[in-house]
Design a protein around this motif. Sequence first.
Motif, PDB file in Angstrom:
ATOM      1  N   ALA A 294      -1.171  30.257   5.204  1.00  0.00           N
ATOM      2  CA  ALA A 294       0.039  30.481   6.035  1.00  0.00           C
ATOM      3  C   ALA A 294       1.171  29.140   5.879  1.00  0.00           C
ATOM      4  CB  ALA A 294      -0.261  30.490   7.433  1.00  0.00           C
ATOM      5  N   GLY A 295       0.840  28.404   5.041  1.00  0.00           N
ATOM      6  CA  GLY A 295       1.599  27.117   4.912  1.00  0.00           C
ATOM      7  C   GLY A 295       0.773  25.788   4.666  1.00  0.00           C
ATOM      8  N   ILE A 296       1.599  24.677   4.746  1.00  0.00           N
ATOM      9  CA  ILE A 296       0.909  23.628   4.389  1.00  0.00           C
ATOM     10  C   ILE A 296       1.323  22.629   5.733  1.00  0.00           C
ATOM     11  CG2 ILE A 296      -0.074  23.762   2.052  1.00  0.00           C
ATOM     12  CD1 ILE A 296       2.587  22.010   1.407  1.00  0.00           C
ATOM     13  N   CYS A 297       0.570  21.398   5.982  1.00  0.00           N
ATOM     14  CA  CYS A 297       1.272  20.497   6.943  1.00  0.00           C
ATOM     15  C   CYS A 297       1.081  19.273   6.071  1.00  0.00           C
ATOM     16  CB  CYS A 297       0.844  20.748   8.202  1.00  0.00           C
ATOM     17  SG  CYS A 297      -0.808  20.662   8.538  1.00  0.00           S
TER      18      CYS A 297
ATOM     19  N   GLY B  24      -0.652  35.116   4.743  1.00  0.00           N
ATOM     20  CA  GLY B  24       0.511  34.556   4.293  1.00  0.00           C
ATOM     21  C   GLY B  24       0.921  34.794   2.959  1.00  0.00           C
ATOM     22  N   GLY B  25       2.433  35.440   2.793  1.00  0.00           N
ATOM     23  CA  GLY B  25       3.030  35.977   1.849  1.00  0.00           C
ATOM     24  C   GLY B  25       3.897  35.159   1.095  1.00  0.00           C
ATOM     25  N   GLY B  26       3.573  33.705   1.025  1.00  0.00           N
ATOM     26  CA  GLY B  26       4.297  32.760   0.517  1.00  0.00           C
ATOM     27  C   GLY B  26       3.747  32.453  -1.087  1.00  0.00           C
ATOM     28  N   LEU B  27       4.377  31.496  -1.615  1.00  0.00           N
ATOM     29  CA  LEU B  27       4.028  31.096  -2.884  1.00  0.00           C
ATOM     30  C   LEU B  27       2.239  30.905  -3.030  1.00  0.00           C
ATOM     31  CD1 LEU B  27       5.666  30.175  -5.331  1.00  0.00           C
ATOM     32  CD2 LEU B  27       5.483  27.833  -4.598  1.00  0.00           C
ATOM     33  N   LEU B  28       1.763  30.135  -2.169  1.00  0.00           N
ATOM     34  CA  LEU B  28       0.390  30.223  -2.388  1.00  0.00           C
ATOM     35  C   LEU B  28      -0.485  31.172  -2.097  1.00  0.00           C
ATOM     36  CD1 LEU B  28      -0.638  26.391  -0.645  1.00  0.00           C
ATOM     37  CD2 LEU B  28      -0.999  27.342  -2.947  1.00  0.00           C
TER      38      LEU B  28
ATOM     39  N   VAL C  91       0.842  -1.037   0.044  1.00  0.00           N
ATOM     40  CA  VAL C  91       0.085  -0.024   0.198  1.00  0.00           C
ATOM     41  C   VAL C  91       1.066   1.336   0.055  1.00  0.00           C
ATOM     42  CG1 VAL C  91      -0.366  -0.128   2.527  1.00  0.00           C
ATOM     43  CG2 VAL C  91      -2.001   1.169   1.047  1.00  0.00           C
ATOM     44  N   ILE C  92       0.378   2.278  -0.831  1.00  0.00           N
ATOM     45  CA  ILE C  92       1.229   3.290  -1.109  1.00  0.00           C
ATOM     46  C   ILE C  92       0.344   4.664  -0.277  1.00  0.00           C
ATOM     47  CG2 ILE C  92       2.228   5.153  -2.457  1.00  0.00           C
ATOM     48  CD1 ILE C  92       2.884   2.674  -4.431  1.00  0.00           C
ATOM     49  N   ILE C  93       0.806   5.296   0.534  1.00  0.00           N
ATOM     50  CA  ILE C  93       0.182   6.660   1.072  1.00  0.00           C
ATOM     51  C   ILE C  93       0.492   7.692   0.374  1.00  0.00           C
ATOM     52  CG2 ILE C  93      -0.555   7.942   3.327  1.00  0.00           C
ATOM     53  CD1 ILE C  93       0.115   5.476   5.061  1.00  0.00           C
ATOM     54  N   ALA C  94      -0.290   8.483  -0.210  1.00  0.00           N
ATOM     55  CA  ALA C  94       0.163   9.631  -1.051  1.00  0.00           C
ATOM     56  C   ALA C  94      -1.150  10.568  -0.687  1.00  0.00           C
ATOM     57  CB  ALA C  94       0.315   9.408  -2.365  1.00  0.00           C
ATOM     58  N   THR C  95      -1.280  10.973   0.585  1.00  0.00           N
ATOM     59  CA  THR C  95      -2.384  11.910   1.001  1.00  0.00           C
ATOM     60  C   THR C  95      -1.922  13.450   0.940  1.00  0.00           C
ATOM     61  OG1 THR C  95      -1.677  11.303   3.260  1.00  0.00           O
ATOM     62  CG2 THR C  95      -3.552  10.179   2.417  1.00  0.00           C
ATOM     63  N   GLY C  96      -0.721  13.783   0.796  1.00  0.00           N
ATOM     64  CA  GLY C  96      -0.554  15.033   0.146  1.00  0.00           C
ATOM     65  C   GLY C  96      -0.440  16.008   1.563  1.00  0.00           C
ATOM     66  N   SER C  97      -0.848  17.219   1.334  1.00  0.00           N
ATOM     67  CA  SER C  97      -0.949  18.047   2.586  1.00  0.00           C
ATOM     68  C   SER C  97      -2.247  18.582   2.524  1.00  0.00           C
ATOM     69  CB  SER C  97       0.320  18.974   2.391  1.00  0.00           C
ATOM     70  OG  SER C  97       0.382  19.744   1.256  1.00  0.00           O
TER      71      SER C  97
ATOM     72  N   TYR D 268       8.786  18.031   2.098  1.00  0.00           N
ATOM     73  CA  TYR D 268       8.656  18.923   0.751  1.00  0.00           C
ATOM     74  C   TYR D 268       7.290  19.349   0.437  1.00  0.00           C
ATOM     75  CZ  TYR D 268      13.551  17.252   0.266  1.00  0.00           C
ATOM     76  OH  TYR D 268      14.810  17.012   0.468  1.00  0.00           O
ATOM     77  N   GLY D 269       7.099  20.587  -0.044  1.00  0.00           N
ATOM     78  CA  GLY D 269       6.001  21.023  -0.441  1.00  0.00           C
ATOM     79  C   GLY D 269       5.757  21.406  -1.699  1.00  0.00           C
ATOM     80  N   LEU D 270       6.871  21.073  -2.613  1.00  0.00           N
ATOM     81  CA  LEU D 270       6.686  21.258  -4.173  1.00  0.00           C
ATOM     82  C   LEU D 270       6.947  20.332  -4.893  1.00  0.00           C
ATOM     83  CD1 LEU D 270       9.595  23.972  -3.312  1.00  0.00           C
ATOM     84  CD2 LEU D 270       7.233  24.454  -4.319  1.00  0.00           C
ATOM     85  N   VAL D 271       6.541  20.410  -6.362  1.00  0.00           N
ATOM     86  CA  VAL D 271       6.434  18.812  -7.157  1.00  0.00           C
ATOM     87  C   VAL D 271       7.518  18.256  -7.533  1.00  0.00           C
ATOM     88  CG1 VAL D 271       6.466  20.486  -9.407  1.00  0.00           C
ATOM     89  CG2 VAL D 271       4.949  18.376  -8.771  1.00  0.00           C
ATOM     90  N   ALA D 272       8.711  19.208  -7.670  1.00  0.00           N
ATOM     91  CA  ALA D 272       9.861  18.245  -8.275  1.00  0.00           C
ATOM     92  C   ALA D 272      10.402  17.230  -7.236  1.00  0.00           C
ATOM     93  CB  ALA D 272      10.939  18.989  -8.655  1.00  0.00           C
ATOM     94  N   PRO D 273      10.337  17.375  -6.218  1.00  0.00           N
ATOM     95  CA  PRO D 273      10.799  16.173  -5.076  1.00  0.00           C
ATOM     96  C   PRO D 273       9.755  14.960  -5.492  1.00  0.00           C
ATOM     97  CG  PRO D 273      10.877  18.322  -4.063  1.00  0.00           C
ATOM     98  CD  PRO D 273      10.198  18.556  -5.341  1.00  0.00           C
ATOM     99  N   LEU D 274       8.496  15.365  -5.400  1.00  0.00           N
ATOM    100  CA  LEU D 274       7.615  14.374  -5.491  1.00  0.00           C
ATOM    101  C   LEU D 274       8.013  13.271  -6.550  1.00  0.00           C
ATOM    102  CD1 LEU D 274       4.204  16.238  -5.273  1.00  0.00           C
ATOM    103  CD2 LEU D 274       6.200  15.787  -3.625  1.00  0.00           C
ATOM    104  N   PHE D 275       8.304  13.946  -7.451  1.00  0.00           N
ATOM    105  CA  PHE D 275       8.786  12.861  -8.579  1.00  0.00           C
ATOM    106  C   PHE D 275       9.904  12.033  -8.428  1.00  0.00           C
ATOM    107  CE2 PHE D 275      11.768  11.920 -12.059  1.00  0.00           C
ATOM    108  CZ  PHE D 275      10.712  10.772 -12.585  1.00  0.00           C
ATOM    109  N   GLU D 276      10.846  12.717  -7.815  1.00  0.00           N
ATOM    110  CA  GLU D 276      12.115  11.981  -7.433  1.00  0.00           C
ATOM    111  C   GLU D 276      11.872  10.816  -6.479  1.00  0.00           C
ATOM    112  OE1 GLU D 276      14.629  16.191  -8.363  1.00  0.00           O
ATOM    113  OE2 GLU D 276      15.114  15.054  -6.479  1.00  0.00           O
ATOM    114  N   GLN D 277      11.169  11.378  -5.694  1.00  0.00           N
ATOM    115  CA  GLN D 277      10.785  10.187  -4.536  1.00  0.00           C
ATOM    116  C   GLN D 277       9.933   9.076  -5.391  1.00  0.00           C
ATOM    117  OE1 GLN D 277       8.474  12.172  -1.808  1.00  0.00           O
ATOM    118  NE2 GLN D 277      10.024  13.240  -1.040  1.00  0.00           N
ATOM    119  N   GLY D 278       9.049   9.422  -5.940  1.00  0.00           N
ATOM    120  CA  GLY D 278       8.205   8.606  -6.886  1.00  0.00           C
ATOM    121  C   GLY D 278       8.955   7.546  -7.683  1.00  0.00           C
ATOM    122  N   SER D 279      10.010   8.129  -8.367  1.00  0.00           N
ATOM    123  CA  SER D 279      10.915   7.208  -9.139  1.00  0.00           C
ATOM    124  C   SER D 279      11.529   6.106  -8.259  1.00  0.00           C
ATOM    125  CB  SER D 279      11.858   8.264  -9.851  1.00  0.00           C
ATOM    126  OG  SER D 279      12.715   7.627 -10.697  1.00  0.00           O
TER     127      SER D 279
END
Lengths: 810, 130
Positions: free
Chosen positions: A240-243, A153-157, A106-112, A287-298
């Motif tokens: 203000a962020g994601i968890c 929150g003055g971050g990316l999102l 089973v793979i948990i990919a419930t995000g944030s 990590y809260g960004l997309v590129a690491p997700l791929f590297e992990q997924g690979s």
Amino acid sequence: MHAVKEKLVLIGNGMAGIGTIEQILKLTNRYEITVIGSEPYVNYNRILLSYVLEGSQSMDDIILNSLDWYNEQGITLHTGVTVEKIDTEAKLVLTDKGDAFAYDKVIIATGSTPLMLPIPGAHLPQVVGFRDIADCEQMREAAKTMKKAAVIGGGLLGLEAAKGLAGLGMEVTVVHLMDHLMERQLDAEAALMLKQELERQGISFLMGKQTCTILGEEKVTGLQFADGCVLDSDFVVMAAGICPNTKVASASGLNIERGIVVNDYMQTSVEDVYAVGECVQHQGVCYGLVAPLFEQGSVLAKHISGVPTEPYKGSIVSTKLKISGIDVFSAGDFICSPAHTVIQNKNDWKKTYKKILLKDGKIVGAVLYGDASDSAQLQKLVRQQAEMTDELYAELTGTSGCGGHKKSLAVESMADDEIVCGCNGVTKKTIVDCIVEQGMTTLDEIKASTGATRSCGGCKPVVEQIMQYVMGDNAPAESKQGICTCTTLSRDEIVAEIKAKGLTNIKEIMHVLGWQQLEGCPKCRPALNYYLTMLQPGSYEEDPSSRVMNERMHANLQKDGTYTVIPRMYGGMTTTEDLKKITDVSIKYGVKLIKVTGGQRIGMIGVGKEDLPSVWDELDMPSGYAYAKSLRTVKTCVGSQFCRFGTQDSLEIGAQLERRFERLDLPAKFKFAVNGCPRNCAEACTKDIGIVGNDGGWEIFIGGNGGIKARLADAFCKVKTDQELFDMCSAIMQYYRETGAYLERTADWVERLGLEHIKHAILEDHDNRKALIERIDLALQYVEDPWKKTLRDKKISEALYYHKQPAEQI
Amino acid sequence: MQTRTNINGFTQSDSELQADANPQGSWMVIGDLDDFLPRIGRVFIVNKQEIVVFRLSDDTLRAAINKSASPKGGPLAEGLVSGNFLYDPLHDWKVDLNTGIVQAPDEGSITLVPVQLNGDQVLIDSSVVI
């Protein structure tokens, strides 16, 4: 081979999970796959939510995997179902609907989930996060009825949400705890530039403010800050962020810190249970960004498919802000410390900023603002911790010559297994194979096949460079031809941008549209000058230094350095007084040749540059515009006033047309002919507008040319009255002004647009014709005789026509 | 030296053109910065030689003998100025006004004349043509 397939269950139907499944499907077919997601959608591109919010893309546009895809891959999909717990003993996944799914893996990919600040008022219905489609929809709804939005929150999102809401017409204030925006991705300098740009776009900021209460009983009325200040607002976005979303994992007894703890192969603390994406914590980092997700997924996909893999070693994070029109990028270490060597280049005029950080001579971080065209390369260099060399320095700082060549070399030196598209994990080799083995030739084919450029689009330049490198001369033009080598934009795109962005001068156009040569060239400068005069009659301030030489001097330069002066002679008619003046002036100023021109005018050839103003003054006749991209002449026959065959008064109409349309800037030179009868003595067939009189009215021909590329004019229409004739000529000329490319004669224009198209726009569309006539009338209000104008402005005429002469030499 | 008298009210503002006592001896005042329109060349004559002065958009000045490097080129004064480059009016050759060198693929060079701004006064080094 595998008689009974093993059961693989994926919890979470998002980008990280499905990305991993896509990788697995490429490697093995040993699994029977079930996907359970709580959102009622197929897998969509969460990165592009901000575009859905601002309305530039629809939900359908951002879908990554359609239902058909799940079916084709034999995946069982359950949407709108939330997993509550994994029974790791019985190896069952339990859902809120009471179902149980058996699994082997089973793979948990419930995000944030958005971090909702636990402050009073946070429960109010007008307070939302910004994480999924439902949030987007709520924000779009809110914008319809409410006015003032606060984004915490003055971050990316937060910034993406703010821009989206502002685009929907809300007054937006971003409240940020820190003193500069996006402090996790940008240094203070870039953050300030970003803030200024967003302020220019109408977003307000409150910096260094801690929100302590959301005010309001049943409805939000405002925010209260720790310093006691209050901000009025009726809608609040918490960004203000994601968890990491660890709900399922914690219910299932997995080891959790900030996120679900995984090892280098994405294994959790329990056997056969894996986790990937934003919900995990790897070596202490979430990590809260997309590129690491791929590297992990690979890594996970290979591991779970039994394919040897390097362990996951963590990711170098890079960021691109997805707000239309603002390019921001950062990678690696971007905050200077004494250990860093810093290369920094800030350009306040171009509003660009580039910072590259070195540590022990190696590139460890970078920040770009305004121009992110080097982002792909810098990301790679940071990931490789590449050694800075003189060559690299020259390339990155633009201190060496042509960039295109260097860039393709960078592609050449790229390793085969290097990731080009971080979002979809496409390597250089995959793209090269598409071209070499599958014969693909377009970006769209490569995108469809590999997914490269499909998500954030940031890798598009690199993919194009690879295509260029592999295909060489066979590559489709990297980008279409611009109007000159300074730009890749076409005439139509430039005109559209001038209108859309309200650009008012040449410098601004070149700046905003990214001209490669800062002050342009002889091709683009006169063209832009024309487009601005055409678009902004009366308000655009003419730039004489961008006029072609003859137009700047209002005379034709001859090869011996003297000029030709041709005064106006409406309809080709002159008077004894005018002829006498021409004679007198010619004698006085030693004119070398007097000649009747091809357009029935008199040319005085061989006037010295310094004599031009005096000649004009003494002639006291209007300029004949023989040097200009404008109405040159209206050629006429004798017509009904004297000719035995004449049916119409071609002389009078010709002179009237010439008076009406003279001096107006046009894409290219323009000639009329007016004939009194179909014998056509004034040769209407080779004129831009040729007019032939007959017993019942006039016939109009357009697009004729007797020059380099001879072309007979096309019959355009017949009109009955003189007024109709003037109106039709007005509409044709204005339509040509508005759609013609600079230097494009009507012969080419008619062939490019098609006669039918022009007929439709002018003859059939009455409203359009009326509007065209109004616009040309407006433009005609601002024309002025250039000779008279020059004589009036002594300072300019001195500078243009008189040689400076030092009184004495030392 | 050629002189031209007033024509129809245009004056040569001779007062601006007073020679300045200059220690180097060859520097010559040719006018004020205001006498030069941005990015439009202005010619003046020293020893029957035409010299053209360009005022770039950053208000720095360049000067050259008013003769194209291209055999078919036109007077440099009529060329289009872009940054520190000048495009020949007839032949479109691109010349770097910092070095006088014609840019590839064409080859050649123009003769530059030293020019400087002293306050508002524009001075050229006339030794090139004397």
